[in-house]
Design an enzyme around this catalytic site. Sequence first.
Site: not given
Ligand SMILES: CC(=O)C(=O)O
Ligand SMILES: [Mg+2]
Length: 761
Positions: A49, A104
């Site tokens: 920092y 994800k």
């Molecule tokens: C796998 C994916 O991204 C969906 O089914 O929307």
């Molecule tokens: Mg998807």
Amino acid sequence: MSAKDKSGRSATSVTDQEALDFHSQGRPGKLEISPTKPMATQRDLSLAYSPGVAVPVKAIAANPATAYDYTTRGNMVAVISNGTAILGLGNLGALASKPVMEGKSVLFKRFADVDSIDLEVDTEDADEFINCVRFLGPSFGGINLEDIKAPECFIIEQKLREIMDIPVFHDDQHGTAIIATAGLINALQLTGRDLKTTRLVCNGAGAAAIACVELIKSMGFAPENIIMCDTKGVIYQGRTEGMNQWKSAHAVKTDRRTLEDAMDGADVVLGLSQKGAFSEAMIRSMAEKPIIFAMANPDPEITPEEVSAIRDDAIMATGRSDYPNQVNNVLCFPYMFRGALDVHASTINEAMKIAAAEALANLAKEDVPDDVAAAYQGNRPRFGPQYIIPVPFDPRLISSIPVAVAKAAMESGVARKTLPDLAAYGRQLSARRDPIASTLQRIYERVRRQPKRIVFAEGEEVQMMRSALAYVNQELGTALLLGREQQMREMADREGIDLDRPGIQIVNARISKRTGAYTDYLYARLQRKGYLYRDAQRLINNDRNHFAACMVALGDADGMVTGITRNYSTALEDVRRCIDPKPGHRVIGVSLALCRGRTVLVADTAVHDMPSAEELADIAEEAAGLARRLGYFPRVAMLAYSTFGHPSGERSERVREAVNILDRRRVDFEYDGEMGADVALNARVMEQYPFCRLSGTANVLVMPAFHSASISTKMLQELGGSTVIGPLLVGLDKSVQIVSMAAKDSDIVNMAALAAHNAGS
Ligand SMILES: CC(=O)C(=O)O
Ligand SMILES: [Mg+2]
Ligand SMILES: NC(=O)C1=CN([C@@H]2O[C@H](COP(=O)(O)OP(=O)(O)OC[C@H]3O[C@@H](n4cnc5c(N)ncnc54)[C@H](OP(=O)(O)O)[C@@H]3O)[C@@H](O)[C@H]2O)C=CC1
């Protein structure tokens, strides 16, 4: 019980309650953020920092490319959604999309070591969404758009691609298209079709479907051979209802009006629409050897069971992980961004997409080496109708797809950094994957092939019941829950646990017909150790660990898991009264410490307090054996506070003597010592000892004593952010695992799976 049914479905289905528990237990959700630099001292603070931070600030202002050197940008991707098309569940809003987006992000990390954060943007208006995201560019090396419905997704992606100088990639469009194309290339080859004459129907005309059809056409499919359908039926030239410019671009001249009409005689059907959209009649009407990709999530347009009931000549794929041929964008987006980030790509272009599709298609045709076979649900797959595409756990994906993507980016002029040696890049990529996740996956798959009866000794405890249910649901075998039936049922009812699930058996010690046999067995073992017959009887009647261990000893169960109601050493004593070490073996505990993609086995973390040199050598042998069974090439470091004689001391001599004993035994694994932990684990420090016999950093650490083993693994867990599994009990004649008293359901299931795995080895 078989791990797969006729449709090839494997055993990874979970209950709703398990899914909720998984997300809520511990820290809610699936992600956390942790620092990569120490922040401990005044100096650290001055560097991280003010004032130190001003230096990289000025460097970046002078040369923006240096942001890749001084910040997280080069390894950071945002997963951004507004929740208007969450999987196939429809528009459930930005907040409800968060579990998918966190998921994800976790997959980015797990599969490709890409750091990622989810951002949920609460608007359905395309302009507002674009305005929100367009200014985020400096924070990230790439933007992964997710689950945004068509047609807004096309406008959003196109505009953001134009105004941002980093890759913007709508995963549902292009990730899906790349995977579907890879699978299709292989399915066409297997059925002897020419893509120029193949007739394809795509059901769905949204984000995923339009992108799939575009990529397929760019690979050489004839546009007139592709019919798209949506909720209104066939998209034909002249149709006006429910149209938009993206659908119009794929409208064909045809008299067919319904999905039934379109599928009659079709060679291929892609489902990117909704659960149950394909009927049996539609599938029956398709051409010989039809190719059916039912990709709607979480439930496909038609299930493999339904298809296999009516035809046996189809190549079938779904978006799910519990059937063969998973055509799902998880096979693409982590690796696509890995490659793009590593060359500082300004965009993801067609050349990179085609390179990824071809690399994926080719990987499925390669021979599967031994260490990869285990990722394939227990079978060594051969390129064919049941294996047209690699599985997400295939460890070769990380070292092949990003290389193809990076190469295409460099050749097509969108890379801002050149990788001079792609082979070396591939090798670096392999080191990024998380080995323990693959190891556990491998263990689960092996057990599914040979399911085992595991006794959950503390069956009246709710975690044990939940774990038993999860064990059965994952088709790892039969769960024998030990306890009083009425108490267990009352507890199960309160907690909503289904104890009547096939595969769960309640064993009540008090009314068991085996009590006499177990008592006789135990008395025979203990009579010369001061126990009377009635003492043995009491242990069997009143103590679940003794009863369970005798079940295993006398072959009524294959393995046992216990530990949440009694401390480790007490539980181990109970078990040892009933079960001996395997002949020629020593019982030890080995912990698996997982940190930053690296796994080390630490021994002995359970049994020997202050092992002699001879015992240390035994511990090294047992731990190396376990490492091998888990799929590692053991490199054993015999640890001490000193390294190769310096500083000298009595305790280190014991470790040095253990090395001499291993020399005399001529063991068949790499070992050396004595050495400090820094020498064992840091390649640069190890280089200072060029005579060291280890070919790389150690993956098995033999500790000089129990206290150092216990203290260091606990410190790793609490301070180092490591996950520690175990201690795993090794060397017993029968398979028993003891969990810690604080174990969660998932820990217990892992240990039960390990008990089942060891019972088979
Ligand atoms: C796998 C994916 O991204 C969906 O089914 O929307
Ligand atoms: Mg998807
Ligand atoms: N396996 C994988 O990797 C992936 C799978 N998918 C799946 O694809 C599906 C669509 O997702 P996405 O494209 O993002 O969503 P969109 O909302 O962008 O598109 C949905 C499309 O499906 C059409 N549709 C819905 N129900 C039916 C039906 N019964 N018959 C015909 N068409 C129908 C809609 O028609 P209309 O235009 O008339 O409204 C629309 O064209 C989801 O199930 C999703 O899970 C998506 C991405 C990746």
